[in-house]
Design a protein around this motif. Sequence first.
Motif, PDB file in Angstrom:
ATOM      1  N   ALA A   1       0.668  -1.368  -0.246  1.00  0.00           N
ATOM      2  CA  ALA A   1      -0.037   0.364   0.050  1.00  0.00           C
ATOM      3  C   ALA A   1       1.230   1.594  -0.153  1.00  0.00           C
ATOM      4  O   ALA A   1       0.663   1.916  -0.182  1.00  0.00           O
ATOM      5  CB  ALA A   1      -0.833  -0.115   1.395  1.00  0.00           C
TER       6      ALA A   1
ATOM      7  N   ALA B   1       2.593   1.873  -3.263  1.00  0.00           N
ATOM      8  CA  ALA B   1       1.544   2.407  -4.260  1.00  0.00           C
ATOM      9  C   ALA B   1       1.338   3.693  -4.521  1.00  0.00           C
ATOM     10  O   ALA B   1       1.125   4.923  -4.816  1.00  0.00           O
ATOM     11  CB  ALA B   1       0.292   1.527  -4.405  1.00  0.00           C
ATOM     12  N   VAL B   2       1.197   4.205  -2.521  1.00  0.00           N
ATOM     13  CA  VAL B   2       0.537   5.528  -2.886  1.00  0.00           C
ATOM     14  C   VAL B   2       2.372   6.620  -3.179  1.00  0.00           C
ATOM     15  O   VAL B   2       1.755   7.522  -3.228  1.00  0.00           O
ATOM     16  CB  VAL B   2       0.390   5.570  -0.704  1.00  0.00           C
TER      17      VAL B   2
ATOM     18  N   LYS C   1       4.044   5.695  -5.344  1.00  0.00           N
ATOM     19  CA  LYS C   1       4.661   5.747  -6.680  1.00  0.00           C
ATOM     20  C   LYS C   1       2.986   6.696  -7.161  1.00  0.00           C
ATOM     21  O   LYS C   1       3.378   7.756  -8.152  1.00  0.00           O
ATOM     22  CB  LYS C   1       3.901   4.592  -7.375  1.00  0.00           C
TER      23      LYS C   1
END
Lengths: 140, 154
Positions: free
Chosen positions: A123, A126-127, A129
């Motif tokens: 998670a 992803a944040v 990125k």
Amino acid sequence: MNASHTPRIDVMRSQLGRARGLGSAKTGVDHWWLERMSAVALVPLSGWFVLQVLRLAGAEQQDVVEWGGKPANASMLLALMVLTFYHMQLGLQVIIDDYVHGKAHLPASLLLKGAALLIGLFAVIAVLKLALAPSTKAGA
Amino acid sequence: MQDVRDALYIGHRSDGTLTRRPMSPHLQVYRFRLSMFLSIANRAAGVAAAAGSVLGVCWLNAASKGPESFKKVQKVTRNPLGKLALAGWTLALVYHFVAGLRHLAWDAGYRFEKKEINEDGPVAVGVTVGATLVLLASIFGVAACRSRKKKKAS
């Protein structure tokens, strides 16, 4: 239990010794306390999350990218992710402690910790990125 | 008696003879109470909220990957079954939140009398159902408005 069976006490052990063996494990308060503290932190973060969900309901990918590219949103989202999966791990650990006994307890706990850590890392990446992607607005 | 823990199950009858006391009775001997359901429901909601959060991370990951991955996720979130799962996740999160606030109040020493707990239980149910319905209506309403606007624009 067989009613005619009369038990005998043949453990020559003092009440104090018995209480010591069955007493507090001397740890556990920190687990309990961190569960409460992560819960307290998640109260305002959840309120923020609800507002963001209302902003992003039905959004397309570029809306999400633009939203996630804002440092304030990315910071809140990171805090939310880290605390959510930390709180999740603490809570699920208690369920394992309650229902999984014997030899299975350690592997179950390790599996949970590993899974929570990996999903949390996933998670966070992803944040990051989203947050660190080149702004789509600037060039256009 | 092999296990030291068995010592705790040995008791005395009124005539002084030793007896093996019963283990704790199982669930079916208790009359149903709302508080017992709300207690286990909080744990179940926590597990459901965790499972939904994993799906939420998948959504986030798809958004960071690109438009094509995001379209795949949208197939799920725009499917009726996906919407049902979203509704279930919302319900679990809202109830876990409400029950968590009650736990924090109890830990601080408030509303922890039996009478107060029995009064607050139905309130917690009402708040959970109400907040969940309002939230779902707003989320699906906003989503519907957005897609209509987009159709008009294109």
